[in-house]
Design a protein around this motif. Structure first.
Motif, mmCIF file in Angstrom:
data_model
loop_
_atom_site.group_PDB
_atom_site.id
_atom_site.type_symbol
_atom_site.label_atom_id
_atom_site.label_comp_id
_atom_site.label_asym_id
_atom_site.label_seq_id
_atom_site.Cartn_x
_atom_site.Cartn_y
_atom_site.Cartn_z
ATOM 1 N N GLY A 138 -1.665 0.556 9.070
ATOM 2 C CA GLY A 138 -0.960 1.683 8.668
ATOM 3 C C GLY A 138 0.366 2.210 8.855
ATOM 4 O O GLY A 138 0.669 3.193 8.665
ATOM 5 N N LEU B 152 -5.066 1.823 5.454
ATOM 6 C CA LEU B 152 -6.206 1.527 6.669
ATOM 7 C C LEU B 152 -7.609 1.529 6.112
ATOM 8 O O LEU B 152 -8.356 0.708 6.774
ATOM 9 C CB LEU B 152 -6.220 3.182 7.369
ATOM 10 N N GLU B 153 -7.520 1.736 4.780
ATOM 11 C CA GLU B 153 -9.048 1.507 4.161
ATOM 12 C C GLU B 153 -9.021 0.240 3.092
ATOM 13 O O GLU B 153 -9.776 0.017 2.346
ATOM 14 C CB GLU B 153 -9.367 2.658 3.262
ATOM 15 N N CYS B 154 -7.838 -0.681 3.453
ATOM 16 C CA CYS B 154 -7.824 -2.069 2.436
ATOM 17 C C CYS B 154 -9.028 -2.874 2.580
ATOM 18 O O CYS B 154 -9.844 -2.837 3.974
ATOM 19 C CB CYS B 154 -6.828 -2.878 3.017
ATOM 20 N N TRP C 258 0.828 -1.101 -0.108
ATOM 21 C CA TRP C 258 0.206 0.087 0.032
ATOM 22 C C TRP C 258 0.828 1.413 0.106
ATOM 23 O O TRP C 258 1.803 1.527 0.834
ATOM 24 C CB TRP C 258 -1.043 -0.028 1.178
ATOM 25 N N THR D 189 -2.588 0.899 16.164
ATOM 26 C CA THR D 189 -1.965 1.811 15.138
ATOM 27 C C THR D 189 -1.115 2.673 15.503
ATOM 28 O O THR D 189 -0.364 3.133 14.812
ATOM 29 C CB THR D 189 -3.327 2.485 14.492
ATOM 30 N N THR E 29 0.210 4.483 0.456
ATOM 31 C CA THR E 29 -0.252 5.630 1.570
ATOM 32 C C THR E 29 -0.908 4.930 2.697
ATOM 33 O O THR E 29 -1.320 3.808 2.583
ATOM 34 C CB THR E 29 -1.013 6.540 0.966
ATOM 35 N N ARG E 30 -0.698 5.676 3.565
ATOM 36 C CA ARG E 30 -1.141 4.990 5.031
ATOM 37 C C ARG E 30 -2.859 4.987 4.864
ATOM 38 O O ARG E 30 -3.329 3.966 5.495
ATOM 39 C CB ARG E 30 -0.982 5.884 6.286
ATOM 40 N N ARG E 31 -3.463 6.019 4.283
ATOM 41 C CA ARG E 31 -4.833 6.169 4.202
ATOM 42 C C ARG E 31 -5.288 4.862 3.564
ATOM 43 O O ARG E 31 -6.255 4.032 3.664
ATOM 44 C CB ARG E 31 -5.414 7.349 3.488
ATOM 45 N N GLU E 32 -4.498 4.400 2.343
ATOM 46 C CA GLU E 32 -4.954 3.318 1.483
ATOM 47 C C GLU E 32 -4.947 1.778 2.438
ATOM 48 O O GLU E 32 -5.691 1.135 2.231
ATOM 49 C CB GLU E 32 -4.098 3.274 0.094
#
Length: 391
Positions: free
Chosen positions: A347, A40-42, A33, A325, A35-38
């Motif tokens: 993340g 976390l939203e996996c 992944w 996290t 980015t961290r956002r991606e």
């Protein structure tokens, strides 16, 4: 939980009995992944584990194959570790010497970057073809001239009577129909009787007896004991030459040849003690998770800066189970492709070992104890004075 009436996909002799569930786990542990956002939203799915009382297979009945496409963004290679390199070198040489795999044709199902296939071909002067949908020629290391990797999922047509050695390592547990896959391999070999099959899977006992809950991941549909692996291989039409534990008991390995006569063997029963371990697993696993949470809480109370080492299945499994996290802000990994990416579900940034030199932690959590000595040596070479703990 386990779907009512679902029968064992290996022996078809009994209905699966539910024993453990976990909701909302990442569907992939090896996606890089960016980015961290991606991260976390996996995508997520559910573990709904059931077991077969007849052969001992553990199976995730909540698995949905449509959630598990593998592509170039997937990388779960282990061969950047010196410990794992030694293991693969010794394994390749032993297969070559034991079965005379020289100037021969080798097929590998799920060959990843082609590293192990290239090793077998270089040491034995063999010709190799690998098949893997995650193969990325742009980023993969160069392969020997007589080796190629095809960017495709395995099909029956990929194995034929020309193959002297068929290798399938850490693939079968990802397949919704493991028995059907092995039958396809056997059908592809045809009438040839001297083709060797080398099969390797994670050892299900690791999770069940060592309470390695982090090894329970969505990608792994099946968790094999020796009994269920033997049942799957023999029922597909192979004669087992050797079945052993390897890599500190973390793997189960089978060496087999096509059986001379068609056989429909009875399922191999599991050890009754193992069935007892399965039945007690849920309660014991939750106690283990509580102990891990207490360990991290104590480190936080002590003001320790904590990093983890190993951005693979165990880190994804454990950290998502604990909801970690912030308590662990970075994960070290020696695989250069993982560095600069973020861990699925929680993340954490994945960094190179050298990143600890300028920003040292107080404690390094080793996700796989088998690598603790190697990690300690690396930290000493970097001049990083950190306390090592294992989870």
């Amino acid at each position: 939980m386990v779907r009512p009436g679902m029968r064992c996909p290996v022996c078809d002799a009994a209905e699966l009995r539910p024993f453990y569930a976990q909701a909302g786990v990442p569907t992939h542990v090896g996606i890089l992944w960016p980015t961290r956002r991606e991260a976390l939203e996996c995508p997520r799915g559910d573990l709904e584990l059931g077991y077969c009382t007849t052969c001992g297979l553990v199976y995730n009945t909540g698995f949905d194959a449509s959630r598990n496409a593998y592509g170039h963004s997937y990388d779960n290679a282990l061969h950047f570790s010196a410990v794992f390199q030694d293991y693969e070198q010794n394994l390749a040489q032993r297969l070559i010497d034991t079965y005379g795999i020289r100037d021969a044709d080798v097929v590998e199902i799920g060959s990843g970057s082609g590293h192990f296939l290239g090793l077998v071909c270089a040491l034995g002067e063999n010709r190799g073809t690998g098949f893997d949908p995650s193969y990325d020629a742009e980023h993969a290391e160069p392969l020997p001239d007589r080796v190629r990797v095809v960017n495709e999922y395995f099909s029956r047509d990929h194995v034929d009577a020309e193959a002297d050695l068929v290798v399938c390592r850490h693939v079968l547990e990802h397949v919704a129909d493991p028995a059907g896959m092995l039958r396809s391999v056997r059908e592809g070999i045809g009438d040839r009787s001297d083709t060797v099959l080398y099969l390797e899977v994670p050892n299900g006992l690791l999770a069940l007896r060592r309470l390695s809950v982090g090894d329970l991941i969505y990608e792994h549909v099946s968790y094999f004991l020796a009994s269920s692996l033997r049942t799957a291989v023999e029922s597909a039409g192979f004669e087992i030459l050797d079945l052993r534990e390897s890599y500190d008991g973390q793997f189960l390995a089978v060496e087999a040849r096509p059986a001379e006569l068609p056989q429909r063997p009875s399922p191999t029963p599991p050890d009754p003690d193992v069935l007892a371990d399965i039945q007690a697993f849920d309660e014991r696993a939750r106690e283990r998770v509580t102990a891990w949470a207490d360990q991290l809480a104590q480190l936080a109370n002590d003001g320790e800066r904590v990093v983890a080492w190993g951005a693979g299945a165990k880190a994804v499994g454990v950290f998502n189970l604990l909801g970690v996290t912030d308590a662990v802000d970075r994960v070290v990994d020696v695989n250069p492709r993982k560095q600069g990416t973020f861990l699925a579900g929680t993340g954490q940034a994945v960094v190179a070992p050298e990143a600890l030199v300028t920003d040292p932690p107080g404690t390094v959590l080793v996700m796989n104890p088998y690598y603790a000595t190697e990690i300690g040596q690396t930290l000493a070479e970097l001049g990083v004075d950190a306390h090592i703990q294992t989870l």
